[in-house]
Design a protein around this motif. Structure first.
Motif, PDB file in Angstrom:
ATOM      1  N   GLN A  51       0.719  -1.654   0.096  1.00 41.08           N
ATOM      2  CA  GLN A  51      -0.249   0.142   0.053  1.00 41.08           C
ATOM      3  C   GLN A  51       1.344   1.054  -0.037  1.00 41.08           C
ATOM      4  N   GLN A  52       0.363   2.500  -0.749  1.00 39.70           N
ATOM      5  CA  GLN A  52       0.693   3.572  -0.495  1.00 39.70           C
ATOM      6  C   GLN A  52       1.179   3.844   0.763  1.00 39.70           C
ATOM      7  N   GLN A  59      -5.546   8.506   1.334  1.00 38.55           N
ATOM      8  CA  GLN A  59      -6.299   7.308   0.847  1.00 38.55           C
ATOM      9  C   GLN A  59      -5.361   7.195  -0.438  1.00 38.55           C
ATOM     10  N   THR A  61      -3.553   3.893  -3.012  1.00 33.85           N
ATOM     11  CA  THR A  61      -3.612   2.663  -4.123  1.00 33.85           C
ATOM     12  C   THR A  61      -3.086   1.631  -3.171  1.00 33.85           C
ATOM     13  N   SER A  63      -2.091  -2.732  -3.761  1.00 31.94           N
ATOM     14  CA  SER A  63      -1.990  -3.901  -4.712  1.00 31.94           C
ATOM     15  C   SER A  63      -1.908  -5.181  -4.067  1.00 31.94           C
ATOM     16  N   LEU A  80      -5.888  -4.359  -8.014  1.00 33.60           N
ATOM     17  CA  LEU A  80      -5.413  -3.381  -8.135  1.00 33.60           C
ATOM     18  C   LEU A  80      -6.262  -2.621  -7.334  1.00 33.60           C
ATOM     19  N   GLY A  81      -6.176  -1.635  -6.131  1.00 33.70           N
ATOM     20  CA  GLY A  81      -7.222  -0.448  -5.992  1.00 33.70           C
ATOM     21  C   GLY A  81      -7.152  -0.054  -5.186  1.00 33.70           C
ATOM     22  N   GLN A  82      -7.705   1.166  -4.554  1.00 34.80           N
ATOM     23  CA  GLN A  82      -7.713   2.115  -3.510  1.00 34.80           C
ATOM     24  C   GLN A  82      -8.635   2.143  -3.037  1.00 34.80           C
ATOM     25  N   CYS A  83      -8.223   2.560  -1.584  1.00 37.43           N
ATOM     26  CA  CYS A  83      -8.832   2.715  -0.490  1.00 37.43           C
ATOM     27  C   CYS A  83      -9.064   3.677   0.140  1.00 37.43           C
ATOM     28  N   TYR A  84     -11.112   4.270   0.338  1.00 33.86           N
ATOM     29  CA  TYR A  84     -11.376   5.574   0.076  1.00 33.86           C
ATOM     30  C   TYR A  84     -11.781   5.801   1.657  1.00 33.86           C
ATOM     31  N   ALA A  95     -11.144  -2.007  -6.076  1.00 39.48           N
ATOM     32  CA  ALA A  95     -10.974  -2.774  -6.445  1.00 39.48           C
ATOM     33  C   ALA A  95     -11.176  -3.340  -7.504  1.00 39.48           C
TER      34      ALA A  95
END
Length: 114
Positions: A51-52, A59, A61, A63, A80-84, A95
């Motif tokens: 995770q970043q 928020q 991204t 993988s 692959l996605g993003q956490c909001y 994702a």
């Protein structure tokens, strides 16, 4: 701030448990498909990802890869996605995924990725 650590459940009933992120944003855990996936032959499967840095990106991204523990097939899925962070402070994951199944020859490659 959105952190992947903890337990997650998808709309289809899949469950994911993510261990504490290390200082580099790497994590591991486990994944179990839900009843909607028809995965009764699938056992809880290990996952690894990253995770970043949430210090710089609230928020982030992410993988991760799941190596499915199946009785008869060899498969991996990459997410692959993003956490909001939602309007009520809840953490939400969005994702996309690709599933790859091992094939016996290059002529079967066309059906190996979904």
């Amino acid at each position: 701030q959105c952190l992947l650590s903890g337990s997650w459940r998808s709309d289809t009933g899949c469950r994911m448990v993510v261990s504490t992120l290390d200082e580099d944003g790497r994590f591991s855990g486990s994944y179990l498909p839900g009843p909607a996936t028809g995965g009764s032959e699938i056992l809880t499967s290990p996952l690894e990802g990253s995770q970043q840095d949430v210090v710089f990106i609230p928020q982030p991204t992410f993988s991760f890869t799941v190596h499915w523990q199946l009785r008869e097939k060899v498969q991996k899925t990459v997410f692959l996605g993003q956490c909001y962070v939602g309007t009520k402070g809840e953490e939400i994951l969005h994702a996309l995924w690709l599933l790859r199944e091992a094939t016996d020859s290059p002529t079967e490659d066309w059906k190996a990725t979904r």
